[in-house]
Write a protein that holds these residues in place. Structure first.
Motif, PDB file in Angstrom:
ATOM      1  N   LEU A   1       0.807  -1.226   0.000  1.00 20.47           N
ATOM      2  CA  LEU A   1       0.000   0.000   0.000  1.00 20.47           C
ATOM      3  C   LEU A   1       0.841   1.277   0.000  1.00 20.47           C
TER       4      LEU A   1
ATOM      5  N   THR B   1       1.956  11.836  -1.516  1.00 18.06           N
ATOM      6  CA  THR B   1       0.788  12.417  -0.836  1.00 18.06           C
ATOM      7  C   THR B   1       1.220  13.213   0.391  1.00 18.06           C
ATOM      8  N   PRO B   2       0.744  14.435   0.504  1.00 14.34           N
ATOM      9  CA  PRO B   2       0.980  15.193   1.753  1.00 14.34           C
ATOM     10  C   PRO B   2       0.154  14.552   2.877  1.00 14.34           C
TER      11      PRO B   2
ATOM     12  N   GLN C   1      -9.195  12.600   5.943  1.00 14.71           N
ATOM     13  CA  GLN C   1      -9.750  11.288   6.295  1.00 14.71           C
ATOM     14  C   GLN C   1     -10.495  11.380   7.624  1.00 14.71           C
TER      15      GLN C   1
ATOM     16  N   PHE D   1     -13.788  12.897   6.765  1.00 20.72           N
ATOM     17  CA  PHE D   1     -14.626  11.960   6.010  1.00 20.72           C
ATOM     18  C   PHE D   1     -15.195  10.886   6.936  1.00 20.72           C
TER      19      PHE D   1
ATOM     20  N   TYR E   1     -17.147  17.291   5.811  1.00 16.66           N
ATOM     21  CA  TYR E   1     -16.042  16.881   4.938  1.00 16.66           C
ATOM     22  C   TYR E   1     -15.816  17.941   3.867  1.00 16.66           C
TER      23      TYR E   1
ATOM     24  N   GLY F   1     -13.096  17.726   1.634  1.00 12.64           N
ATOM     25  CA  GLY F   1     -12.169  17.234   0.618  1.00 12.64           C
ATOM     26  C   GLY F   1     -12.857  16.951  -0.713  1.00 12.64           C
ATOM     27  N   ALA F   2     -12.087  16.337  -1.582  1.00 19.79           N
ATOM     28  CA  ALA F   2     -12.574  16.042  -2.928  1.00 19.79           C
ATOM     29  C   ALA F   2     -13.502  14.829  -2.915  1.00 19.79           C
TER      30      ALA F   2
ATOM     31  N   HIS G   1      -9.551   8.863  -6.195  1.00 19.73           N
ATOM     32  CA  HIS G   1      -8.926   7.540  -6.296  1.00 19.73           C
ATOM     33  C   HIS G   1      -8.799   7.018  -7.725  1.00 19.73           C
TER      34      HIS G   1
ATOM     35  N   ILE H   1      -6.078   1.113  -7.861  1.00 18.11           N
ATOM     36  CA  ILE H   1      -6.447   0.551  -6.550  1.00 18.11           C
ATOM     37  C   ILE H   1      -7.438  -0.593  -6.783  1.00 18.11           C
TER      38      ILE H   1
ATOM     39  N   HIS I   1      -6.375  -4.203  -2.529  1.00 18.94           N
ATOM     40  CA  HIS I   1      -5.797  -3.043  -1.832  1.00 18.94           C
ATOM     41  C   HIS I   1      -6.823  -2.464  -0.856  1.00 18.94           C
TER      42      HIS I   1
ATOM     43  N   ILE J   1     -13.815   3.781  -4.727  1.00 15.86           N
ATOM     44  CA  ILE J   1     -12.372   3.804  -4.505  1.00 15.86           C
ATOM     45  C   ILE J   1     -11.634   2.886  -5.471  1.00 15.86           C
TER      46      ILE J   1
HETATM   47  C1  HEM Z   1     -12.714   3.075   2.768  1.00 17.68           C
HETATM   48  C2  HEM Z   1     -11.542   3.323   2.232  1.00 17.68           C
HETATM   49  C3  HEM Z   1     -11.053   4.709   1.868  1.00 17.68           C
HETATM   50  C4  HEM Z   1     -11.565   5.943   2.171  1.00 17.68           C
HETATM   51  C5  HEM Z   1     -12.801   6.286   2.987  1.00 17.68           C
HETATM   52  C6  HEM Z   1     -10.673   6.924   1.567  1.00 17.68           C
HETATM   53  C7  HEM Z   1     -10.834   8.286   1.688  1.00 17.68           C
HETATM   54  C8  HEM Z   1      -9.955   9.233   1.220  1.00 17.68           C
HETATM   55  C9  HEM Z   1     -10.049  10.652   1.446  1.00 17.68           C
HETATM   56  C10 HEM Z   1     -11.162  11.319   2.258  1.00 17.68           C
HETATM   57  C11 HEM Z   1      -9.011  11.245   0.827  1.00 17.68           C
HETATM   58  C12 HEM Z   1      -8.675  12.755   0.830  1.00 17.68           C
HETATM   59  C13 HEM Z   1      -9.249  13.487  -0.353  1.00 17.68           C
HETATM   60  C14 HEM Z   1      -8.710  14.900  -0.449  1.00 17.68           C
HETATM   61  O1  HEM Z   1      -7.532  15.142  -0.181  1.00 17.68           O
HETATM   62  O2  HEM Z   1      -9.481  15.803  -0.815  1.00 17.68           O
HETATM   63  C15 HEM Z   1      -8.230  10.192   0.217  1.00 17.68           C
HETATM   64  C16 HEM Z   1      -7.069  10.384  -0.483  1.00 17.68           C
HETATM   65  C17 HEM Z   1      -6.284   9.380  -0.959  1.00 17.68           C
HETATM   66  N1  HEM Z   1      -6.556   8.032  -0.949  1.00 17.68           N
HETATM   67 FE1  HEM Z   1      -8.127   7.172  -0.089  1.00 17.68          FE
HETATM   68  N2  HEM Z   1      -9.666   6.286   0.899  1.00 17.68           N
HETATM   69  C18 HEM Z   1      -9.858   4.926   1.065  1.00 17.68           C
HETATM   70  C19 HEM Z   1      -9.077   3.909   0.547  1.00 17.68           C
HETATM   71  C20 HEM Z   1      -7.929   4.099  -0.163  1.00 17.68           C
HETATM   72  C21 HEM Z   1      -7.087   3.036  -0.664  1.00 17.68           C
HETATM   73  C22 HEM Z   1      -7.396   1.545  -0.516  1.00 17.68           C
HETATM   74  C23 HEM Z   1      -6.030   3.630  -1.287  1.00 17.68           C
HETATM   75  C24 HEM Z   1      -4.835   3.003  -1.957  1.00 17.68           C
HETATM   76  C25 HEM Z   1      -4.413   1.806  -1.742  1.00 17.68           C
HETATM   77  C26 HEM Z   1      -6.216   5.065  -1.176  1.00 17.68           C
HETATM   78  C27 HEM Z   1      -5.363   6.014  -1.693  1.00 17.68           C
HETATM   79  C28 HEM Z   1      -5.504   7.369  -1.530  1.00 17.68           C
HETATM   80  C29 HEM Z   1      -4.493   8.333  -1.949  1.00 17.68           C
HETATM   81  C30 HEM Z   1      -3.168   8.021  -2.628  1.00 17.68           C
HETATM   82  C31 HEM Z   1      -4.988   9.606  -1.583  1.00 17.68           C
HETATM   83  C32 HEM Z   1      -4.281  10.956  -1.680  1.00 17.68           C
HETATM   84  C33 HEM Z   1      -4.324  11.597  -2.986  1.00 17.68           C
HETATM   85  C34 HEM Z   1      -3.399  12.808  -2.934  1.00 17.68           C
HETATM   86  O3  HEM Z   1      -2.192  12.617  -2.995  1.00 17.68           O
HETATM   87  O4  HEM Z   1      -3.919  13.908  -2.763  1.00 17.68           O
HETATM   88  N3  HEM Z   1      -7.376   5.312  -0.497  1.00 17.68           N
HETATM   89  N4  HEM Z   1      -8.826   8.974   0.456  1.00 17.68           N
END
Ligand code: HEM
Length: 128
Positions: free
Chosen positions: A36, A43-44, A52, A55, A66, A68-69, A75, A80, A84, A120
């Protein structure tokens, strides 16, 4: 009404203070997971913890707000898979257990998270 049914899931998990710590620890586990970690290389993380938290607070019947985006666009195109997604949720479940969440509450959280799986995994969900 039992004690349990009075409080929201968010409250039963310990409210904002507890969720803040659990989100941080969940991402520590995610970054220790070599399958993962690469997804988060650019990512910051501080912003991610914050987003998160917002959310999950809302998804677990805590305060809404919330900012965020939208999850699908955040995603999309990252590759993903369902596997994952399952590992990610597993890290959160373990964190909850370590903090004393009941098995019923952990199940309920996993049920809530499952609602977002399609958003996602998006186009990669054929793999898992
Ligand atoms: C229930 C599962 C998940 C939830 C609720 C979730 C939720 C979120 C949220 C709220 C953000 C922030 C959005 C923003 O910055 O505006 C985010 C970003 C992100 N998520 Fe998830 N996520 C989930 C699962 C995953 C998984 C499984 C992966 C990868 C294996 C992942 C990878 C990422 C990445 C890389 C970002 C950051 C993007 C960036 O660099 O700005 N997420 N996610």
């Amino acid at each position: 009404m039992t004690e349990n049914s009075k409080d929201s899931l968010f409250d039963r998990l310990g409210g904002a203070e507890s969720l803040t710590i659990m989100v941080k620890e969940m991402y520590e586990s995610v970054l220790r997971d070599e399958e993962l970690a690469p997804f988060f290389a650019n990512t910051p993380m501080e912003r991610l913890h914050h987003m998160q938290f917002q959310f999950l607070a809302s998804a677990l019947d805590g305060p809404a707000g919330y900012t965020g985006a939208e999850l699908t666009s955040v995603h999309a195109g990252r590759g993903i898979t369902g596997q994952h997604f399952a590992k990610f949720c597993g890290h959160f479940a373990e964190t909850l257990e370590r903090h004393g969440a009941s098995p019923q509450d952990v199940d309920e959280v996993l049920g809530r998270l499952a609602l977002y799986k399609d958003k996602i995994t998006g186009d990669a969900n054929v793999d898992g």
